[in-house]
Design an enzyme around this catalytic site. Structure first.
Site: not given
Ligand code: PEP
Ligand code: MG
Length: 580
Positions: A189, A297, A333, A432, A455-456, A466, A503
């Site tokens: 993040h 977010r 979200r 995810e 990402n997740d 990650r 996303c």
């Molecule tokens: C993801 O997990 O791809 C996502 C967009 O959410 P975050 O990165 O906030 O976990």
């Molecule tokens: Mg996520």
């Protein structure tokens, strides 16, 4: 000149003076003095040593009474180091021989000693003592003139071991122009926020806090993942030229494409939305041609605040977003707190494995008061704008049903109170987790749309944290297992006739754009918005049929390496034929 390769997490180039957060935590304003002023620097350093020694001895005496001999010994050892002849000589020699300022001589000497300590198993645990001593000496040297992170007066590149989302979100963006950290992985993040702020960042550099000294000149190449310490004149010039060229070509591309539709050559419409962490980012997103916001977010309302946001805090933030969007859609979200995202005040329970713990939607379902406040605010705001709500980290149908039922209960309570909201507020979910993909057909029956959080999804499918630089090379978006999961999700969405967007950061990396279209994705939500024109250009140069062919070829690869090769070749071929 020293070049380091790390993990690129926020594109762009920045050039600035190093501000080393851990070691001195202050900026060293001047590094060199003319030869005839070195004796003054020696005098300043002698005074700082004497003051620090006096302070340390008093501190040790005081602590001996209050906390016992063992604690006092720590500061006796610091004093011993200051009195150490070889240490003193090294600092003073740097002033006399190299014409360093006293501050720079201290910082450079400490860097050298830190390296010595780190290479010795017995001394390695004492590195923190060196940091402490360095801070003390610099405080004496800089006195009231001391510049800290909160009151910088000139532009810097922030170098740190690691930075938390809240630390990074609270920096002064007029002054902090780049980030470089020892730790961090491809979609941590820290990188996501740096990118939202438009600040180039490279993470996972391993030892950058040791290799750089406060006051060094540093280039952060957030696209190539390179960090260059003390560049030579030619390198400096090359990067400042590139910085200017990138800016100019971005502007030209934006001008060319701003009003062109985002569709393939054979007419498949691909919507381009932006990811945001705060409504403040909306103007920029629209300026770069975003069709709306595909992911807001909202947990950053928490991360940046000392107290839990009220219904009104949420509502005002959503209304700010609605005003800025002028009728364009926004997907809000619900809180995705936990794992690497939490606020300073939030009562986060100690968990052995927070990434598999009480985070995100699970946290909200167990904390109905927190969840209700947010849902109420979203519903209230839905009466004024083009809103959708989205639940993160849905692992199965029971969670989704529980969340939907809770939303209905909040609606009933609002009905009783006579509060207005959009009764048809669309409800979507993030895909995810591999379990959500495998069960996407059923989840689609209870969802108005899907948004794939790669990402997740990558982290959970490949069992690769990650945010961990030690396993970063295993984090492969092009892994055939990941691509199959994306394709399966797109197929389930198509069967159920609901939209599917993507996303995660994968949507922001142009190498994947054509592949993702071929896998069936027809909406991207990206960050930073500056890359929208480039993605649009790519979409407009591609045929959907070619994209599908490319996706099939990449999916047929045995593993990530091969998939990457096929992808790169395929992209090249498609771009060459577009130019013909
Ligand atoms: C993801 O997990 O791809 C996502 C967009 O959410 P975050 O990165 O906030 O976990
Ligand atoms: Mg996520």
């Amino acid at each position: 000149m020293d070049i380091r390769q790390g993990i690129p997490v926020s594109t762009g180039i920045s050039i600035g003076e190093v501000f080393l957060l851990e070691a001195e935590g202050v900026r060293i304003p001047t590094r060199f003095v003319p030869q005839d002023q070195t004796h003054q620097e020696v005098g300043r350093l002698e005074k700082a040593f004497a003051n620090a020694l006096h302070q340390l001895r008093n501190l040790a005496d005081d602590l001996r009474e209050k906390a016992g001999q063992k604690i006092a010994e720590i500061f006796v050892a610091h004093a011993g180091m200051l009195a150490d002849e070889s240490f003193r000589e090294e600092v003073f020699d740097r002033i006399r021989d190299k014409h360093y300022t006293a501050e720079f001589a201290v910082a450079r000497t400490m860097r050298h000693w830190r390296k010595l300590f780190q290479s010795d198993d017995f001394l390695a645990p004492r590195v923190a003592d060196l940091d402490d001593l360095e801070r003390r000496l610099l405080r004496h040297l800089l006195g009231q003139k001391r510049e800290e992170l909160s009151n910088l007066t000139s532009e810097v590149v922030l170098v740190a071991h690691d930075l938390s989302p809240s630390q990074i979100a609270s920096v002064d963006t007029d002054k902090v122009k780049g980030f470089a950290t020892d730790a961090g992985g491809p979609t941590s993040h820290t990188g996501i926020i740096a990118s939202a702020l438009g600040i180039p960042a490279v993470v996972g550099l391993g030892t950058i806090t040791n290799d750089a000294t406060g006051g060094d000149t540093m280039i952060v190449d957030g696209s190539g993942g390179l960090v260059i310490i003390e560049p030579d004149r030619e390198t400096y010039q090359r990067y400042s030229d590139r910085q200017r060229q990138v800016l100019e070509s971005d502007q030209a591309l934006l001008k060319e494409l701003k009003n062109q539709p985002s569709e393939t050559r054979d007419g498949r419409k691909i919507s381009l939305m932006a990811n945001i962490e705060s409504p403040k980012e909306i103007d920029k997103a629209i300026q770069y041609g975003a069709d709306g916001i595909g992911l807001y977010r909202t947990e950053f309302l928490y991360v940046q605040s000392d107290s839990i946001p009220s219904v009104n805090d949420h509502f005002h933030a959503y209304m700010d977003a609605i005003k800025g969007l002028d009728g364009r859609p926004i997907v809000i979200r619900t809180l995705d707190l936990g794992a690497d995202k939490f606020s300073g005040t939030e009562a986060v329970i100690e968990e052995r494995n927070p990434f598999l713990g009480l985070r995100s939607l699970r946290y909200c379902l167990k904390n109905p008061d927190v969840f209700e406040d947010q849902l109420r605010a979203i519903l209230k705001a839905s009466a004024f704008g083009n809103l959708s709500v989205m639940f993160p980290l849905v692992s199965g149908i029971e969670e989704l049903k529980a969340a939907r039922e809770f939303l209905d209960e909040v609606k009933s309570r609002m009905d009783e109170a006579g509060e207005e909201y959009d009764p048809d507020l669309p409800v979507g979910i993030m895909i995810e987790l591999p379990s959500a993909v495998m069960n996407a057909d059923a989840l689609a029956r209870y969802s108005d749309f899907f948004s794939i959080g790669t990402n997740d999804l990558i982290q959970y499918a490949l069992a690769v944290d990650r945010g961990n630089e030690h396993v970063a090379e295993l984090y492969r978006p092009e892994h055939p297992a990941v691509l199959k999961l994306i394709k399966m999700t797109a197929e389930s969405a198509e069967k159920a006739n609901i939209p599917v967007s993507l996303c995660g950061e994968m949507a922001s990396s142009v190498i994947y754009s054509i592949l993702l279209i071929g896998l069936g994705i027809n909406s991207f939500s990206l960050a930073p918005p500056q890359i929208i024109p480039e993605v649009k250009k790519l979409i407009r140069s591609t045929d959907y049929a070619d994209a599908r062919e490319l996706a099939d070829a990449v999916l047929a690869a045995e593993g990530a390496e091969q998939a990457r090769e096929v992808l790169e070749e395929g992209n090249k071929r498609i771009m060459e034929s577009a130019r013909e």
